[in-house]
Design an enzyme around this catalytic site. Structure first.
Site, PDB file in Angstrom:
ATOM      1  CG  HIS A  36       8.507   3.074 -36.832  1.00  0.00           C
ATOM      2  ND1 HIS A  36       9.285   3.499 -35.770  1.00  0.00           N
ATOM      3  CD2 HIS A  36       7.746   2.041 -36.369  1.00  0.00           C
ATOM      4  CE1 HIS A  36       9.004   2.751 -34.712  1.00  0.00           C
ATOM      5  NE2 HIS A  36       8.079   1.858 -35.049  1.00  0.00           N
ATOM      6  CD  GLU A 402     -12.844   9.608 -15.743  1.00  0.00           C
ATOM      7  OE1 GLU A 402     -13.443   9.811 -14.670  1.00  0.00           O
ATOM      8  OE2 GLU A 402     -13.353   8.988 -16.708  1.00  0.00           O
ATOM      9  CG  HIS A 464     -16.683   3.474  -7.169  1.00  0.00           C
ATOM     10  ND1 HIS A 464     -17.006   2.399  -7.964  1.00  0.00           N
ATOM     11  CD2 HIS A 464     -17.281   4.549  -7.751  1.00  0.00           C
ATOM     12  CE1 HIS A 464     -17.771   2.794  -8.964  1.00  0.00           C
ATOM     13  NE2 HIS A 464     -17.954   4.104  -8.854  1.00  0.00           N
TER      14      HIS A 464
END
Length: 654
Positions: A36, A402, A464
């Site tokens: 890159h 999270e 869950h």
């Protein structure tokens, strides 16, 4: 060159330095036939000025009070390696020529521990911004312990459009703003180009307003104007908030016909374009990997400044033996001196509860132990009693974030002083998967506490109840996944995790489990061990393997089988990965040529490595009382005994 002011006479040399970087990067990518070049060439001017501000010492890359520099976009690796070479780190010109080659110090994306001077493995876009927030939080807490005289460095992060499009960047920036991390400076390479073309194809928000709303100071500069860049950095260093510098740049700067094109992002420029570009800027078109002597001399001044800064810091530290002792205690913790809680055999306790007591024991013994939860501390049992909240205490409140929690914890863990943990429900570990994977690549010591580990979650239902997560993380190299059967096995798992140079995950029950007898470190260190031998007078016919809550189930099932005259061994496997590493001889000693039935309230297909049959989940869970769900899905003693007898019948028929 004075860092406080850039004079007009300095501009020629700064431009020569930045063009040297550009052509080093272009040559590296061209020589590797991949890479890159665009972003490194666009960031070269910023990198040169940033080098005037950085306080690092290539002679001691791990000096504690150094500035941290994080490249969130790993695709700027050519720039990273060029700078490390020019600044005097252990990265040679030959290493630059070996860019992206097998076994080189210069892999396609920078990796911690592989290349000297790389602060952290950032990996996927956006991770590095979270890592930088983690470094800044680590520095703030270090100031609380050691004082702002001992810790006064800055954390710099270079990011691009891709980093800010990833959702993890929003979460990370939100936490940084909330805590007023004035030691954090993020430079946004705003070149308006992504792989598909103009950034406007998918992004139109006002980045400045976004960060201002998150309590950041926002500055802007021309990313190719040395004085503008310099003034922005000076202002950022004096900010009372985290600072975002929006630097307007041109991707592939000075690549002539390809300047500003998305084609420069991820492909070599081509020999002709590079040659013409060099010629236009007064460089020898036929010479590759060329560094003018005066440019090399200017870059080497960073090392001289860094050595002086570290010497002065060490003199200050020498006058403060108490702070020196604290640093030593955090960098070389006494794991053998931890006083663990005791439990009563036969009582019932969820492993999330026993783990909470263990975490508090670590907190009381280890100065550098800290951590927190994604707004679930009461459920995860992860609150560290009597220690206060960040930045003045050990408890981190990540909020419901999270994604950022994982990346921030990686930054804290690699700061150089701390042993962190982070916690959530096991099913939400999916949100942290990228961060956990990167920590496993780095072998970073960090604890992932994941509670509510199975269908035992109960009434909250399938969304869950983790089913496939155990198999996922067990498949991840370098990650130790512990699923303890009870409180005592939980202690032994922690003892093993503390001595492992790898991240560890603790997968813990919501429901109460019977506390068994204490188990030794040595047994758990092998990943699995013989928990119960065949009843006297019976012949060993089958071995029941289980982890976590299913160990107690295996013991109950063994009673039924042995009452019918079938000899059973019960083997507890708190860590699948360690048992796999223990070797075939040890594994054979556990199974003793018997039939093997594994039991786990999850997908569990990995157990077929040793098992002839597996009682596991073949679907997602359901909403209902946890104990009823275990019976509904076949996790009850009578069904386990029946499945074991089926295996034995199959053996006899063969």
């Amino acid at each position: 060159m004075c860092v406080k002011e850039i004079q007009p006479d300095d501009l020629f040399m700064l431009e020569k330095m930045s063009n040297t970087i550009r052509f080093l990067c272009a040559d590296m990518v061209e020589n590797a036939h991949s890479g890159h070049p665009g972003a490194p060439m666009g960031l070269a001017d910023i990198a040169v000025v940033l080098g005037l501000h950085l306080r690092i010492n290539p002679k001691d890359p791990k000096w504690l009070n150094r500035d941290r520099l994080v490249f969130s976009g790993g695709h700027v690796s050519a720039l990273v390696y060029s700078l490390l070479h020019l600044w005097g780190f252990d990265v040679s010109l030959q290493d630059l020529k070996n860019f992206r080659k097998l076994g080189s110090k210069t892999p396609g994306h920078p990796e911690l521990g592989h290349t000297e001077g790389v602060e952290i493995t950032t990996g996927p876009l956006g991770q590095g911004l979270g890592n930088a927030v983690g470094f800044a939080m680590g520095a703030k807490y270090a100031q609380n312990i050691l004082s702002s005289e001992i810790i006064d460095h800055k954390v710099y992060c270079l990011c691009g459009d891709g980093d800010l499009q990833e959702g993890i960047s929003y979460e990370s920036a939100s936490i940084a703003g909330h805590h007023c991390l004035d030691n954090l400076i993020v430079i946004y390479d705003s070149n308006a180009i992504t792989i598909e073309g103009d950034v406007g194809l998918a992004m139109s928000e006002d980045i400045a307003q976004r960060f201002q709303a998150q309590q950041w100071r926002v500055l802007e500069c021309d990313g190719h104007d040395f004085i503008s860049i310099h003034q922005a950095l000076l202002a950022a260093k004096n900010s009372t908030k985290p600072t975002l510098i929006i630097a307007k740049t041109i991707i592939g700067k000075n690549a002539l016909t390809l300047e500003g094109s998305h084609k420069t992002h991820g492909a070599p420029l081509g020999a002709a374009v590079i040659a013409e570009s060099k010629k236009a800027l007064g460089f020898d078109a036929a010479q590759s990997f060329f560094i003018p002597e005066d440019v090399a001399l200017r870059f080497s001044q960073l090392k001289e400044r860094g050595e002086l800064a570290q010497t002065l810091w060490e003199q200050k530290l020498a006058c403060n033996p108490e702070m020196k002792q604290k640093i030593s205690a955090m960098q070389c913790p006494d794991y053998d001196g931890i006083v663990y809680p005791t439990f009563k055999t036969g009582e019932m306790m969820a492993t999330r509860v026993s783990n909470g007591k263990i975490l508090n024991a670590l907190s009381q013994s280890l100065l550098g132990f800290m951590g927190g939860s994604a707004d679930l501390a009461p459920s995860n049992n992860t609150h560290l009693e009597g220690t206060g909240d960040f930045p003045n205490g050990k408890n981190l409140h990540f909020g419901i974030r999270e994604h950022a929690m994982g990346a921030i914890s990686n930054g804290i863990a690699n700061y150089g002083l701390f042993l962190p943990f982070c916690a959530t429900f096991f099913v939400f570990s999916d949100y942290m998967s990228a961060s956990i994977r990167v920590s496993a690549i780095m072998r970073t010591k960090i604890f992932y506490v994941c509670t509510h580990d199975s269908i035992g979650v109960g009434e909250d239902g399938a969304t869950h109840q983790p089913i496939e997560q155990l198999s996922h993380f067990r498949a991840m190299p370098n990650l130790l996944v512990f699923r303890p059967a009870d409180a005592y096995e939980n202690i032994a798992c922690m003892q093993v995790a503390l001595k492992a140079q790898a991240p560890s995950m603790f997968v813990l029950s919501r429901q109460n489990l019977p506390i068994l007898s204490p188990v030794s470190y040595e047994k758990v260190a092998k990943g699995g061990y013989l928990l119960q031998e065949v009843r006297a007078g019976l012949t060993h016919q089958i071995t029941l393997l289980a982890s976590g809550s299913e160990v107690a189930l295996a013991l109950k099932s063994a009673v039924i089988l042995e009452d019918e005259g079938i000899g059973v061994r019960v083997v507890s496997v708190p860590c699948f990965e360690l048992l796999a590493q223990a070797g075939e001889a040890y594994q054979a000693s556990l199974f003793a040529k018997s039939k093997v039935l594994a039991i786990e309230a999850a997908r569990g297909l990995e157990w077929y490595r040793w098992a002839d049959g597996v009682v596991c989940m073949d679907s997602f869970g359901s909403s209902g009382v946890g104990s009823e769900l275990f019976a509904h899905y076949g996790f009850e003693p009578q069904n386990i005994a029946q499945e074991a007898k089926k295996l034995l019948t199959l053996k006899q028929s063969i």
